[in-house]
Design a protein around this motif. Structure first.
Motif, mmCIF file in Angstrom:
data_model
loop_
_atom_site.group_PDB
_atom_site.id
_atom_site.type_symbol
_atom_site.label_atom_id
_atom_site.label_comp_id
_atom_site.label_asym_id
_atom_site.label_seq_id
_atom_site.Cartn_x
_atom_site.Cartn_y
_atom_site.Cartn_z
ATOM 1 N N SER A 1 41.987 -16.585 11.815
ATOM 2 C CA SER A 1 41.306 -15.396 11.295
ATOM 3 C C SER A 1 40.266 -14.849 12.258
ATOM 4 O O SER A 1 39.896 -13.670 12.163
ATOM 5 C CB SER A 1 40.638 -15.729 9.956
ATOM 6 N N SER A 2 39.805 -15.665 13.219
ATOM 7 C CA SER A 2 38.793 -15.193 14.173
ATOM 8 C C SER A 2 39.366 -14.166 15.140
ATOM 9 O O SER A 2 38.611 -13.472 15.834
ATOM 10 C CB SER A 2 38.214 -16.374 14.959
ATOM 11 N N LEU A 3 40.691 -14.043 15.203
ATOM 12 C CA LEU A 3 41.323 -13.075 16.100
ATOM 13 C C LEU A 3 41.429 -11.684 15.472
ATOM 14 O O LEU A 3 41.939 -10.758 16.097
ATOM 15 C CB LEU A 3 42.713 -13.578 16.504
ATOM 16 N N ASP A 4 40.936 -11.561 14.243
ATOM 17 C CA ASP A 4 40.884 -10.253 13.585
ATOM 18 C C ASP A 4 39.455 -9.723 13.658
ATOM 19 O O ASP A 4 38.496 -10.495 13.812
ATOM 20 C CB ASP A 4 41.317 -10.396 12.125
ATOM 21 N N ASP A 5 39.278 -8.404 13.534
ATOM 22 C CA ASP A 5 37.930 -7.837 13.605
ATOM 23 C C ASP A 5 37.118 -8.085 12.338
ATOM 24 O O ASP A 5 35.900 -7.858 12.316
ATOM 25 C CB ASP A 5 37.985 -6.334 13.903
ATOM 26 N N GLN A 6 37.759 -8.558 11.264
ATOM 27 C CA GLN A 6 37.086 -8.928 10.017
ATOM 28 C C GLN A 6 36.180 -7.812 9.512
ATOM 29 O O GLN A 6 35.018 -8.031 9.141
ATOM 30 C CB GLN A 6 36.300 -10.237 10.207
ATOM 31 N N ASP A 7 36.739 -6.595 9.469
ATOM 32 C CA ASP A 7 35.966 -5.439 9.010
ATOM 33 C C ASP A 7 36.215 -5.119 7.537
ATOM 34 O O ASP A 7 35.800 -4.071 7.044
ATOM 35 C CB ASP A 7 36.291 -4.214 9.869
ATOM 36 N N GLY A 8 36.897 -6.004 6.839
ATOM 37 C CA GLY A 8 37.151 -5.798 5.420
ATOM 38 C C GLY A 8 38.478 -5.149 5.111
ATOM 39 O O GLY A 8 38.865 -5.053 3.940
ATOM 40 N N SER A 9 39.202 -4.722 6.134
ATOM 41 C CA SER A 9 40.524 -4.140 5.932
ATOM 42 C C SER A 9 41.584 -5.242 6.042
ATOM 43 O O SER A 9 41.268 -6.403 6.310
ATOM 44 C CB SER A 9 40.790 -3.048 6.967
ATOM 45 N N SER A 10 42.847 -4.876 5.843
ATOM 46 C CA SER A 10 43.937 -5.843 6.016
ATOM 47 C C SER A 10 43.929 -6.378 7.444
ATOM 48 O O SER A 10 43.584 -5.662 8.391
ATOM 49 C CB SER A 10 45.283 -5.193 5.705
#
Length: 294
Positions: free
Chosen positions: A148-157
């Protein structure tokens, strides 16, 4: 004879003196040091009420078989099945450190093209990567690995292409047999341990009875192609690989119903598996007996 008696007397005196002195010797208590080693298990899950509350933050339609694991960063990794005409496995990440905050919203996982998914299970390793297993009901046991750290984790899919370290990998598929109910655990070296129920019987010695199978894998982020086991989707992206350390192995060589396996890792990376089993059970018959003498 005199010398022998003298030596014996001296020895007896020394023993008496030592017996008096022993209680005065200070005893150093044995202190067991706390270990910082973490053993991750898919059974350290949230309860149903907690997962339902967290799901209310997401746009879900008909979630079933929801499972959630909290890591030590107070992040909850959720996996569930959206049950529709074409059911789909989903993943989400929610921070619960203060106010519940969606970091990764509902994200489709796996290369699904079936009408029957079941029994998802997940575990988080020491690098906060999410290992997920699930069943194509009665047919296959599948596995995927997300970071999950490879995603921008901005609250979107989530950006599933970037997050996926190991795409859908088939742990068990045979021409015959029925397989379901996988469970997964991670050891202190992030070794991957999986169990499931399977009726596949290559030697035809169990008369189609359900069996508990076990396998062990290792993830190599710098590796090449996958080795061992059965796979779908070809080589893994980015040069990642999943190596089979222990191939599919029957751990219940006995006839009888077996189901609901669960796996955990104990001290010294001992693998503990529990399951339902009817082996050795007895059938007791109770009936009325005429004792009148007629």
């Amino acid at each position: 004879e005199s010398n022998r008696k003298s030596r014996l007397s001296i020895a007896m005196i020394l023993l008496m003196l030592l017996s008096v002195a022993v209680p005065t010797i200070s005893q150093v208590p044995q202190i067991l040091e706390d270990t910082n080693e973490r053993y991750h298990t898919s059974n350290g899950t949230l309860d149903e009420a907690s997962t339902s509350t967290l799901l209310s933050n997401l746009n879900t339609s008909n979630p079933i078989e929801v499972i959630g694991v909290m890591d030590d960063l107070q992040q909850v990794h959720l996996v569930w099945i959206e049950n529709g005409t074409n059911p789909q496995l989903y993943y989400a990440l929610i921070s619960t450190s203060s106010i519940d905050t969606v970091l990764i919203a509902s994200t489709a996982v796996g290369q699904n093209s079936t009408t029957a998914l079941s029994s998802p299970s997940l575990v988080v390793d020491s690098n906060y990567r999410t290992h997920i297993v699930w069943a194509i009901t009665d047919t296959e046991i599948l596995y995927t690995l997300l970071d999950s750290s490879l995603d921008d984790q901005d609250g979107s899919s989530g950006d599933i292409a970037s997050m996926t370290l190991v795409s859908t990998y088939t742990i068990a598929i045979q021409s015959t047999g029925v397989r379901n109910e996988p469970d997964i655990a991670i050891d202190s070296f992030d070794g991957i341990h999986v169990v499931w129920v399977d009726t596949y019987d290559p030697q035809s010695t169990f008369f189609g009875a359900s069996l508990i199978y076990y396998a062990m894998f290792a993830f190599d982020q710098s590796g090449g192609n996958q080795s061992g086991g059965n796979q779908s989707g070809g080589n893994q992206s980015g040069g990642n690989s999943l190596s089979t350390l222990i191939n599919n192995t029957i751990i219940t060589p006995a006839i009888g119903y077996k189901g609901s396996p669960a796996i955990s890792i104990g001290m010294n990376n001992t693998v503990i598996v529990v399951w339902e089993d009817t082996r050795g059970s007895l059938i007791e018959y109770v009936g009325l007996v005429d004792s009148s003498g007629s």
